[in-house]
Design a protein around this motif. Structure first.
Motif, PDB file in Angstrom:
ATOM      1  N   GLU A 109       0.840  -1.206   0.000  1.00  0.00           N
ATOM      2  CA  GLU A 109       0.000   0.000   0.000  1.00  0.00           C
ATOM      3  C   GLU A 109       0.873   1.253   0.000  1.00  0.00           C
ATOM      4  O   GLU A 109       0.568   2.226  -0.689  1.00  0.00           O
ATOM      5  CB  GLU A 109      -0.934   0.009   1.210  1.00  0.00           C
ATOM      6  CG  GLU A 109      -1.853   1.218   1.275  1.00  0.00           C
ATOM      7  CD  GLU A 109      -2.788   1.357   0.078  1.00  0.00           C
ATOM      8  OE1 GLU A 109      -3.091   2.504  -0.289  1.00  0.00           O
ATOM      9  OE2 GLU A 109      -3.198   0.321  -0.488  1.00  0.00           O
ATOM     10  N   ILE A 110       1.959   1.234   0.745  1.00  0.00           N
ATOM     11  CA  ILE A 110       2.882   2.370   0.757  1.00  0.00           C
ATOM     12  C   ILE A 110       3.450   2.570  -0.649  1.00  0.00           C
ATOM     13  O   ILE A 110       3.549   3.703  -1.129  1.00  0.00           O
ATOM     14  CB  ILE A 110       4.010   2.158   1.788  1.00  0.00           C
ATOM     15  CG1 ILE A 110       3.423   2.091   3.205  1.00  0.00           C
ATOM     16  CG2 ILE A 110       5.049   3.274   1.684  1.00  0.00           C
ATOM     17  CD1 ILE A 110       4.407   1.626   4.268  1.00  0.00           C
ATOM     18  N   ARG A 111       3.782   1.475  -1.317  1.00  0.00           N
ATOM     19  CA  ARG A 111       4.313   1.551  -2.687  1.00  0.00           C
ATOM     20  C   ARG A 111       3.275   2.134  -3.637  1.00  0.00           C
ATOM     21  O   ARG A 111       3.585   2.954  -4.497  1.00  0.00           O
ATOM     22  CB  ARG A 111       4.749   0.155  -3.148  1.00  0.00           C
ATOM     23  CG  ARG A 111       5.230   0.098  -4.577  1.00  0.00           C
ATOM     24  CD  ARG A 111       6.581   0.759  -4.740  1.00  0.00           C
ATOM     25  NE  ARG A 111       7.007   0.648  -6.126  1.00  0.00           N
ATOM     26  CZ  ARG A 111       7.538   1.629  -6.809  1.00  0.00           C
ATOM     27  NH1 ARG A 111       7.768   2.777  -6.232  1.00  0.00           N
ATOM     28  NH2 ARG A 111       7.873   1.469  -8.062  1.00  0.00           N
ATOM     29  N   ARG A 112       2.015   1.725  -3.492  1.00  0.00           N
ATOM     30  CA  ARG A 112       0.943   2.277  -4.335  1.00  0.00           C
ATOM     31  C   ARG A 112       0.824   3.786  -4.129  1.00  0.00           C
ATOM     32  O   ARG A 112       0.681   4.538  -5.092  1.00  0.00           O
ATOM     33  CB  ARG A 112      -0.388   1.589  -4.035  1.00  0.00           C
ATOM     34  CG  ARG A 112      -0.594   0.292  -4.779  1.00  0.00           C
ATOM     35  CD  ARG A 112      -2.024  -0.183  -4.691  1.00  0.00           C
ATOM     36  NE  ARG A 112      -2.349  -0.697  -3.382  1.00  0.00           N
ATOM     37  CZ  ARG A 112      -2.168  -1.959  -2.997  1.00  0.00           C
ATOM     38  NH1 ARG A 112      -1.668  -2.838  -3.842  1.00  0.00           N
ATOM     39  NH2 ARG A 112      -2.494  -2.344  -1.784  1.00  0.00           N
ATOM     40  N   GLU A 113       0.876   4.231  -2.877  1.00  0.00           N
ATOM     41  CA  GLU A 113       0.794   5.658  -2.578  1.00  0.00           C
ATOM     42  C   GLU A 113       1.972   6.405  -3.193  1.00  0.00           C
ATOM     43  O   GLU A 113       1.803   7.482  -3.775  1.00  0.00           O
ATOM     44  CB  GLU A 113       0.780   5.896  -1.065  1.00  0.00           C
ATOM     45  CG  GLU A 113      -0.486   5.462  -0.373  1.00  0.00           C
ATOM     46  CD  GLU A 113      -0.390   5.579   1.145  1.00  0.00           C
ATOM     47  OE1 GLU A 113       0.510   6.287   1.644  1.00  0.00           O
ATOM     48  OE2 GLU A 113      -1.215   4.960   1.825  1.00  0.00           O
ATOM     49  N   LEU A 114       3.164   5.831  -3.082  1.00  0.00           N
ATOM     50  CA  LEU A 114       4.362   6.452  -3.631  1.00  0.00           C
ATOM     51  C   LEU A 114       4.252   6.562  -5.153  1.00  0.00           C
ATOM     52  O   LEU A 114       4.551   7.608  -5.737  1.00  0.00           O
ATOM     53  CB  LEU A 114       5.606   5.651  -3.250  1.00  0.00           C
ATOM     54  CG  LEU A 114       6.932   6.111  -3.844  1.00  0.00           C
ATOM     55  CD1 LEU A 114       7.272   7.521  -3.390  1.00  0.00           C
ATOM     56  CD2 LEU A 114       8.040   5.144  -3.440  1.00  0.00           C
ATOM     57  N   THR A 115       3.802   5.499  -5.798  1.00  0.00           N
ATOM     58  CA  THR A 115       3.641   5.495  -7.252  1.00  0.00           C
ATOM     59  C   THR A 115       2.636   6.565  -7.670  1.00  0.00           C
ATOM     60  O   THR A 115       2.876   7.299  -8.632  1.00  0.00           O
ATOM     61  CB  THR A 115       3.179   4.107  -7.739  1.00  0.00           C
ATOM     62  OG1 THR A 115       4.164   3.146  -7.352  1.00  0.00           O
ATOM     63  CG2 THR A 115       2.993   4.070  -9.240  1.00  0.00           C
ATOM     64  N   LYS A 116       1.548   6.677  -6.940  1.00  0.00           N
ATOM     65  CA  LYS A 116       0.528   7.691  -7.239  1.00  0.00           C
ATOM     66  C   LYS A 116       1.117   9.095  -7.099  1.00  0.00           C
ATOM     67  O   LYS A 116       0.903   9.949  -7.961  1.00  0.00           O
ATOM     68  CB  LYS A 116      -0.669   7.524  -6.305  1.00  0.00           C
ATOM     69  CG  LYS A 116      -1.781   8.495  -6.566  1.00  0.00           C
ATOM     70  CD  LYS A 116      -2.939   8.280  -5.621  1.00  0.00           C
ATOM     71  CE  LYS A 116      -4.003   9.336  -5.830  1.00  0.00           C
ATOM     72  NZ  LYS A 116      -5.078   9.240  -4.835  1.00  0.00           N
ATOM     73  N   GLU A 117       1.869   9.342  -6.029  1.00  0.00           N
ATOM     74  CA  GLU A 117       2.495  10.648  -5.825  1.00  0.00           C
ATOM     75  C   GLU A 117       3.462  10.978  -6.957  1.00  0.00           C
ATOM     76  O   GLU A 117       3.473  12.103  -7.460  1.00  0.00           O
ATOM     77  CB  GLU A 117       3.261  10.678  -4.495  1.00  0.00           C
ATOM     78  CG  GLU A 117       2.385  10.694  -3.272  1.00  0.00           C
ATOM     79  CD  GLU A 117       3.187  10.536  -1.985  1.00  0.00           C
ATOM     80  OE1 GLU A 117       4.417  10.779  -1.995  1.00  0.00           O
ATOM     81  OE2 GLU A 117       2.583  10.176  -0.966  1.00  0.00           O
ATOM     82  N   LEU A 118       4.272  10.004  -7.353  1.00  0.00           N
ATOM     83  CA  LEU A 118       5.238  10.237  -8.422  1.00  0.00           C
ATOM     84  C   LEU A 118       4.539  10.533  -9.747  1.00  0.00           C
ATOM     85  O   LEU A 118       4.965  11.414 -10.498  1.00  0.00           O
ATOM     86  CB  LEU A 118       6.182   9.037  -8.570  1.00  0.00           C
ATOM     87  CG  LEU A 118       7.144   8.807  -7.412  1.00  0.00           C
ATOM     88  CD1 LEU A 118       7.910   7.513  -7.608  1.00  0.00           C
ATOM     89  CD2 LEU A 118       8.088   9.979  -7.248  1.00  0.00           C
ATOM     90  N   ARG A 119       3.459   9.813 -10.034  1.00  0.00           N
ATOM     91  CA  ARG A 119       2.705  10.064 -11.270  1.00  0.00           C
ATOM     92  C   ARG A 119       2.113  11.468 -11.272  1.00  0.00           C
ATOM     93  O   ARG A 119       2.145  12.162 -12.288  1.00  0.00           O
ATOM     94  CB  ARG A 119       1.592   9.035 -11.436  1.00  0.00           C
ATOM     95  CG  ARG A 119       2.073   7.702 -11.909  1.00  0.00           C
ATOM     96  CD  ARG A 119       0.917   6.771 -12.178  1.00  0.00           C
ATOM     97  NE  ARG A 119       1.425   5.464 -12.556  1.00  0.00           N
ATOM     98  CZ  ARG A 119       0.837   4.330 -12.262  1.00  0.00           C
ATOM     99  NH1 ARG A 119      -0.299   4.327 -11.603  1.00  0.00           N
ATOM    100  NH2 ARG A 119       1.361   3.187 -12.645  1.00  0.00           N
ATOM    101  N   GLU A 120       1.566  11.885 -10.119  1.00  0.00           N
ATOM    102  CA  GLU A 120       0.983  13.220 -10.018  1.00  0.00           C
ATOM    103  C   GLU A 120       2.048  14.302 -10.217  1.00  0.00           C
ATOM    104  O   GLU A 120       1.809  15.294 -10.908  1.00  0.00           O
ATOM    105  CB  GLU A 120       0.282  13.397  -8.678  1.00  0.00           C
ATOM    106  CG  GLU A 120      -1.000  12.604  -8.564  1.00  0.00           C
ATOM    107  CD  GLU A 120      -1.601  12.605  -7.165  1.00  0.00           C
ATOM    108  OE1 GLU A 120      -1.032  13.222  -6.247  1.00  0.00           O
ATOM    109  OE2 GLU A 120      -2.660  11.976  -6.997  1.00  0.00           O
ATOM    110  N   LYS A 121       3.237  14.099  -9.641  1.00  0.00           N
ATOM    111  CA  LYS A 121       4.326  15.072  -9.813  1.00  0.00           C
ATOM    112  C   LYS A 121       4.784  15.124 -11.261  1.00  0.00           C
ATOM    113  O   LYS A 121       5.046  16.210 -11.790  1.00  0.00           O
ATOM    114  CB  LYS A 121       5.507  14.722  -8.906  1.00  0.00           C
ATOM    115  CG  LYS A 121       5.263  15.062  -7.457  1.00  0.00           C
ATOM    116  CD  LYS A 121       6.467  14.720  -6.605  1.00  0.00           C
ATOM    117  CE  LYS A 121       6.177  15.010  -5.142  1.00  0.00           C
ATOM    118  NZ  LYS A 121       7.323  14.678  -4.287  1.00  0.00           N
ATOM    119  N   MET A 122       4.881  13.954 -11.900  1.00  0.00           N
ATOM    120  CA  MET A 122       5.292  13.928 -13.302  1.00  0.00           C
ATOM    121  C   MET A 122       4.274  14.646 -14.180  1.00  0.00           C
ATOM    122  O   MET A 122       4.634  15.437 -15.045  1.00  0.00           O
ATOM    123  CB  MET A 122       5.482  12.483 -13.776  1.00  0.00           C
ATOM    124  CG  MET A 122       6.730  11.827 -13.245  1.00  0.00           C
ATOM    125  SD  MET A 122       6.875  10.078 -13.692  1.00  0.00           S
ATOM    126  CE  MET A 122       6.693  10.121 -15.455  1.00  0.00           C
TER     127      MET A 122
END
Length: 99
Positions: free
Chosen positions: A73-86
């Motif tokens: 779940e932490i990885r999913r949140e991190l991936t979502k944050e990175l996508r939003e920043k990109m």
């Protein structure tokens, strides 16, 4: 806050031993979070180097783990944050906006 590559917060200069002392995590835990793709230290000649941003992320990960949040779940949140920043960066570049 947007990342500045030249800012001290993002320079990968801290050894795993110091990171362990700063975060209270064992070196084994830190390496485990790297294996789970939650943290991305620089590596050269087998030595890991971390930034202050990495230290903050590790402390956040430790807090979430204490709350019982699984690493997936932490990885999913991190991936979502990175996508939003990109996406934000791409939009800013396209429209010549400042962050």
């Amino acid at each position: 806050m947007e990342r500045k590559d030249d800012g001290y917060k993002f320079k990968k200069v801290i050894s795993i031993g110091v990171v362990s002392e700063l975060t209270g995590l064992s070196q084994r835990q830190i390496r485990y979070y790297e294996e789970r793709k939650l943290i991305f230290p620089d590596r050269s000649k087998g030595t890991r180097k971390y930034s202050f941003d990495d230290v903050e992320r590790l402390m956040d990960i430790a807090d979430k783990r204490e709350e019982g949040v699984p690493t997936q779940e932490i990885r999913r949140e991190l991936t979502k944050e990175l996508r939003e920043k990109m996406l934000k960066g791409q939009m800013n570049a396209h429209f010549r906006l400042r962050g």
